[in-house]
Write a protein that holds these residues in place. Structure first.
Motif, PDB file in Angstrom:
ATOM      1  N   ALA A  11      48.179  70.257 -16.036  1.00  0.00           N
ATOM      2  CA  ALA A  11      47.315  69.079 -15.986  1.00  0.00           C
ATOM      3  C   ALA A  11      48.041  67.858 -16.547  1.00  0.00           C
ATOM      4  O   ALA A  11      47.909  66.742 -16.027  1.00  0.00           O
ATOM      5  CB  ALA A  11      46.026  69.332 -16.755  1.00  0.00           C
ATOM      6  N   LEU A  12      48.817  68.052 -17.600  1.00  0.00           N
ATOM      7  CA  LEU A  12      49.611  66.944 -18.150  1.00  0.00           C
ATOM      8  C   LEU A  12      50.632  66.457 -17.130  1.00  0.00           C
ATOM      9  O   LEU A  12      50.877  65.252 -17.006  1.00  0.00           O
ATOM     10  CB  LEU A  12      50.333  67.382 -19.427  1.00  0.00           C
ATOM     11  CG  LEU A  12      49.593  67.211 -20.756  1.00  0.00           C
ATOM     12  CD1 LEU A  12      50.449  67.730 -21.896  1.00  0.00           C
ATOM     13  CD2 LEU A  12      49.230  65.756 -20.997  1.00  0.00           C
ATOM     14  N   GLU A  13      51.239  67.391 -16.399  1.00  0.00           N
ATOM     15  CA  GLU A  13      52.258  67.022 -15.411  1.00  0.00           C
ATOM     16  C   GLU A  13      51.696  66.132 -14.316  1.00  0.00           C
ATOM     17  O   GLU A  13      52.424  65.341 -13.706  1.00  0.00           O
ATOM     18  CB  GLU A  13      52.883  68.280 -14.793  1.00  0.00           C
ATOM     19  CG  GLU A  13      53.793  69.052 -15.718  1.00  0.00           C
ATOM     20  CD  GLU A  13      54.966  68.199 -16.200  1.00  0.00           C
ATOM     21  OE1 GLU A  13      55.628  67.578 -15.355  1.00  0.00           O
ATOM     22  OE2 GLU A  13      55.200  68.149 -17.416  1.00  0.00           O
ATOM     23  N   LEU A  14      50.392  66.241 -14.049  1.00  0.00           N
ATOM     24  CA  LEU A  14      49.777  65.417 -13.005  1.00  0.00           C
ATOM     25  C   LEU A  14      49.810  63.938 -13.360  1.00  0.00           C
ATOM     26  O   LEU A  14      49.663  63.087 -12.488  1.00  0.00           O
ATOM     27  CB  LEU A  14      48.325  65.858 -12.781  1.00  0.00           C
ATOM     28  CG  LEU A  14      48.139  67.217 -12.105  1.00  0.00           C
ATOM     29  CD1 LEU A  14      46.687  67.663 -12.183  1.00  0.00           C
ATOM     30  CD2 LEU A  14      48.601  67.159 -10.653  1.00  0.00           C
ATOM     31  N   GLY A  15      49.984  63.623 -14.648  1.00  0.00           N
ATOM     32  CA  GLY A  15      50.031  62.230 -15.069  1.00  0.00           C
ATOM     33  C   GLY A  15      51.438  61.677 -15.210  1.00  0.00           C
ATOM     34  O   GLY A  15      51.616  60.555 -15.698  1.00  0.00           O
ATOM     35  N   ARG A  16      52.445  62.443 -14.784  1.00  0.00           N
ATOM     36  CA  ARG A  16      53.838  61.988 -14.930  1.00  0.00           C
ATOM     37  C   ARG A  16      54.365  61.336 -13.653  1.00  0.00           C
ATOM     38  O   ARG A  16      54.039  61.747 -12.550  1.00  0.00           O
ATOM     39  CB  ARG A  16      54.758  63.155 -15.315  1.00  0.00           C
ATOM     40  CG  ARG A  16      54.461  63.731 -16.693  1.00  0.00           C
ATOM     41  CD  ARG A  16      55.541  64.691 -17.156  1.00  0.00           C
ATOM     42  NE  ARG A  16      55.175  65.307 -18.423  1.00  0.00           N
ATOM     43  CZ  ARG A  16      55.359  64.729 -19.605  1.00  0.00           C
ATOM     44  NH1 ARG A  16      55.909  63.524 -19.673  1.00  0.00           N
ATOM     45  NH2 ARG A  16      54.994  65.351 -20.715  1.00  0.00           N
ATOM     46  N   ILE A  17      55.192  60.312 -13.855  1.00  0.00           N
ATOM     47  CA  ILE A  17      55.926  59.680 -12.757  1.00  0.00           C
ATOM     48  C   ILE A  17      57.396  59.667 -13.171  1.00  0.00           C
ATOM     49  O   ILE A  17      57.743  59.100 -14.216  1.00  0.00           O
ATOM     50  CB  ILE A  17      55.454  58.232 -12.494  1.00  0.00           C
ATOM     51  CG1 ILE A  17      53.942  58.186 -12.254  1.00  0.00           C
ATOM     52  CG2 ILE A  17      56.207  57.632 -11.309  1.00  0.00           C
ATOM     53  CD1 ILE A  17      53.384  56.772 -12.141  1.00  0.00           C
ATOM     54  N   ASN A  18      58.218  60.337 -12.376  1.00  0.00           N
ATOM     55  CA  ASN A  18      59.652  60.417 -12.686  1.00  0.00           C
ATOM     56  C   ASN A  18      59.899  60.894 -14.117  1.00  0.00           C
ATOM     57  O   ASN A  18      60.761  60.383 -14.832  1.00  0.00           O
ATOM     58  CB  ASN A  18      60.325  59.060 -12.457  1.00  0.00           C
ATOM     59  CG  ASN A  18      60.221  58.582 -11.024  1.00  0.00           C
ATOM     60  OD1 ASN A  18      60.339  59.385 -10.092  1.00  0.00           O
ATOM     61  ND2 ASN A  18      59.983  57.297 -10.822  1.00  0.00           N
ATOM     62  N   GLY A  19      59.095  61.867 -14.546  1.00  0.00           N
ATOM     63  CA  GLY A  19      59.293  62.475 -15.852  1.00  0.00           C
ATOM     64  C   GLY A  19      58.592  61.795 -17.011  1.00  0.00           C
ATOM     65  O   GLY A  19      58.535  62.339 -18.112  1.00  0.00           O
ATOM     66  N   THR A  20      58.043  60.595 -16.805  1.00  0.00           N
ATOM     67  CA  THR A  20      57.359  59.857 -17.875  1.00  0.00           C
ATOM     68  C   THR A  20      55.852  59.957 -17.694  1.00  0.00           C
ATOM     69  O   THR A  20      55.344  59.796 -16.584  1.00  0.00           O
ATOM     70  CB  THR A  20      57.784  58.375 -17.872  1.00  0.00           C
ATOM     71  OG1 THR A  20      59.197  58.292 -18.093  1.00  0.00           O
ATOM     72  CG2 THR A  20      57.070  57.599 -18.973  1.00  0.00           C
ATOM     73  N   LEU A  21      55.145  60.207 -18.801  1.00  0.00           N
ATOM     74  CA  LEU A  21      53.688  60.311 -18.757  1.00  0.00           C
ATOM     75  C   LEU A  21      53.075  58.911 -18.741  1.00  0.00           C
ATOM     76  O   LEU A  21      53.195  58.149 -19.697  1.00  0.00           O
ATOM     77  CB  LEU A  21      53.172  61.088 -19.970  1.00  0.00           C
ATOM     78  CG  LEU A  21      51.673  61.409 -19.982  1.00  0.00           C
ATOM     79  CD1 LEU A  21      51.328  62.409 -18.878  1.00  0.00           C
ATOM     80  CD2 LEU A  21      51.251  61.965 -21.346  1.00  0.00           C
ATOM     81  N   TYR A  22      52.407  58.589 -17.643  1.00  0.00           N
ATOM     82  CA  TYR A  22      51.745  57.290 -17.501  1.00  0.00           C
ATOM     83  C   TYR A  22      50.227  57.417 -17.367  1.00  0.00           C
ATOM     84  O   TYR A  22      49.504  56.442 -17.571  1.00  0.00           O
ATOM     85  CB  TYR A  22      52.257  56.556 -16.264  1.00  0.00           C
ATOM     86  CG  TYR A  22      53.642  55.984 -16.394  1.00  0.00           C
ATOM     87  CD1 TYR A  22      53.872  54.801 -17.098  1.00  0.00           C
ATOM     88  CD2 TYR A  22      54.730  56.621 -15.796  1.00  0.00           C
ATOM     89  CE1 TYR A  22      55.149  54.269 -17.207  1.00  0.00           C
ATOM     90  CE2 TYR A  22      56.014  56.094 -15.894  1.00  0.00           C
ATOM     91  CZ  TYR A  22      56.213  54.920 -16.608  1.00  0.00           C
ATOM     92  OH  TYR A  22      57.483  54.395 -16.718  1.00  0.00           O
ATOM     93  N   GLY A  23      49.750  58.587 -16.991  1.00  0.00           N
ATOM     94  CA  GLY A  23      48.323  58.749 -16.738  1.00  0.00           C
ATOM     95  C   GLY A  23      47.776  60.020 -17.364  1.00  0.00           C
ATOM     96  O   GLY A  23      48.510  60.974 -17.597  1.00  0.00           O
ATOM     97  N   ILE A  24      46.494  60.015 -17.643  1.00  0.00           N
ATOM     98  CA  ILE A  24      45.800  61.169 -18.200  1.00  0.00           C
ATOM     99  C   ILE A  24      44.725  61.612 -17.216  1.00  0.00           C
ATOM    100  O   ILE A  24      43.954  60.791 -16.717  1.00  0.00           O
ATOM    101  CB  ILE A  24      45.154  60.826 -19.553  1.00  0.00           C
ATOM    102  CG1 ILE A  24      46.223  60.472 -20.582  1.00  0.00           C
ATOM    103  CG2 ILE A  24      44.297  61.979 -20.050  1.00  0.00           C
ATOM    104  CD1 ILE A  24      47.132  61.610 -20.979  1.00  0.00           C
TER     105      ILE A  24
END
Length: 492
Positions: free
Chosen positions: A192-205
């Motif tokens: 679920a955390l990975e769904l908020g990542r863009i190019n390895g950086t967490l931008y969304g929850i």
């Protein structure tokens, strides 16, 4: 309405206050001042209700008061009251501030489909954090919202269903430190955390997620990549369809969702190398199979046709634990959940129940702190428990609450899924088996990725023309090579 007291000497009532307007409740604040409450909030006024001063507004702290049944003030100015919410009663004690304290107010842009999920969370946040206030705003003009955000203005919190998520990376505040700072990393599902990542950086929850997988009736199939998947279709002349669908042109869907999972994992090209596979015998065979099996007027229902070998696989979505029970009843306890083909082998996918929630990168520091506090509430046990009451809420991102969702199943639970007949679980209840299968799928799940919007539009424009018979195979291949090649060239 009047307040009176009985004069002991004369034995007659004498007036204290005479309230001119309707309200929930009123009493004396002191000898010269009236204290009263209505649907807006709590006020002080003169003894007739004139020149009111608003002391407390319900909505500023997420309270909806349907009535006040008791209220009193003491000599320090503290006000205690009992108010009626929706079907319950609540005690509230208000203390006067020693100095003026500014409330940090932020706006959250929410899609209409997720408003019912976020509204109670915003109300709970406004009650819990009196120094902050979140206002939910339904946005109909997505173009105007993007223009505002690009200019560094607008809502602080954004439901990215309104804007797109990955393609707007530059607008979002990085959140990598947020879950760790909140001390909840171990409590959240990694997929679920990975769904908020863009190019390895967490931008969304994301607050909830669902699973996507394929089930097949062949127990000997254990794995497949793109090549072996297409070969499996080709070697089965008895097939009537590759997968279940509603009828019509699903050829484009097959190419873009079965043998493609985003720009970095696709049968169609190698984005990093800038090479394409359109003008190849393998892609021509994929087009041929898609046209043969995925373009038909009548639909293909999920179910026993897979077990009979007439359909290779069924697409399944798991948004509720009981849906897995329904699939077990249909496909058997030894159902082969093989997953989708990818370049590296079969995979189950996780996708967000709603689009990721982001913070505007250009927001002020205090606004970001308020937004992070709201995200903390959304991911807390209390916040997830509240959100899970909404029918649109899928699987919780918290491990403990997901366990509770599973354990909540009983013999009276209704299980339904698109294409399947609704059942009451009854004697088919087997929580331990369904728990094991569900958690195994969750542990293996990868984030589901899609093509960027511009590239997706190119593929759909060309492939839909081909499957509709408007252009030939050579034409669609030439068009895709030209347009996708230009896209990849500009990207690199």
């Amino acid at each position: 309405m009047t307040l009176q007291y009985m004069d002991a000497k004369t034995g007659k009532p004498l007036p204290l206050a005479d309230m001119k307007q309707d309200c929930y409740y009123f009493t004396l604040f002191d000898e010269d001042t009236l204290l009263y409450a209505d649907s807006e909030g709590i006020y002080r006024s003169d003894l007739s209700g004139n020149t009111p001063k608003l002391l407390y507004r319900w909505t500023n702290h997420g309270i909806t008061a349907a009535g006040v049944s008791a209220m009193q003030a003491d000599k320090t100015g503290r006000i205690a009251l009992l108010y009626q919410g929706f079907g319950d009663y609540n005690y509230l004690c208000l203390e006067p501030t020693t100095e003026e304290a500014e409330i940090c107010e932020i706006t959250m842009a929410v899609s209409s489909g997720r408003m019912s999920v976020y509204r109670p969370l915003a109300a709970a946040f406004n009650r819990q954090y009196p120094g902050y206030h979140i206002e939910l705003e339904s946005c109909d003009d997505k173009t105007a919202l993007l223009t505002e955000l690009t200019a560094g203005k607008g809502p602080v919190l954004i439901d990215t269903f309104l804007t797109g998520f990955e393609e707007q990376e530059k607008l979002w505040e990085p959140l990598d430190e947020t879950p760790e700072r909140l001390g909840i990393m171990e409590e959240l599902q990694p997929c679920a955390l990975e769904l908020g990542r863009i190019n390895g950086t967490l931008y969304g929850i994301v607050t909830d997620f669902r699973l996507r997988t394929l089930v097949t009736g062949d127990p000997d199939l254990k794995d497949w990549d793109y090549d072996s998947f297409l070969q499996c279709v080709e070697e089965r002349p008895e097939l009537e369809a590759i997968f279940n669908f509603y009828g019509g042109d699903y050829g484009t869907y097959f190419i873009t969702n079965f043998i493609s999972h985003g720009i970095d994992d696709t049968f169609l090209f190698d984005a990093e190398a800038g090479t394409m596979n359109f003008n190849s015998s393998k892609f021509r065979k994929a087009l041929e199979l898609a046209k043969k099996y995925c373009v038909r007027e009548e639909g293909v229902s999920p179910g026993t046709a897979v077990l009979e070998g007439k359909v290779l696989c069924n697409e399944l979505t798991v948004s509720k634990p009981e849906e897995l029970t329904l699939y077990r009843v249909c496909y058997g306890e030894d159902a082969n959940y093989i997953g989708y083909p990818t370049k590296d082998g079969a995979a189950h996918f996780a996708e967000s129940g709603g689009s990721p929630l982001t913070i505007r990168k250009t927001a002020a520091r205090e606004e970001k702190e308020a937004a992070c506090a709201f995200i903390s509430l959304c991911l807390s046990y209390e916040g997830q428990s509240q959100a899970a009451k909404d029918l649109n809420f899928a699987l919780s991102v918290r491990k403990d609450l997901l366990e509770e969702q599973i354990a909540a199943m009983n013999k009276d639970t209704l299980a339904s899924a698109s294409g399947f007949e609704q059942i009451v679980i009854g004697d088919d209840l087997n929580i331990e088996l369904d728990r094991r299968i569900l958690l195994d799928l969750v542990d293996q799940a990868k984030p589901l990725r899609y093509f960027p919007v511009e590239l997706r539009n190119i593929l759909y424009e060309e492939l839909e023309q081909y499957f509709a018979g408007a252009i030939t195979e050579d034409m669609v291949i030439n068009n895709l090579e030209s347009r996708v090649g230009l896209y990849l060239g500009e990207r690199n």
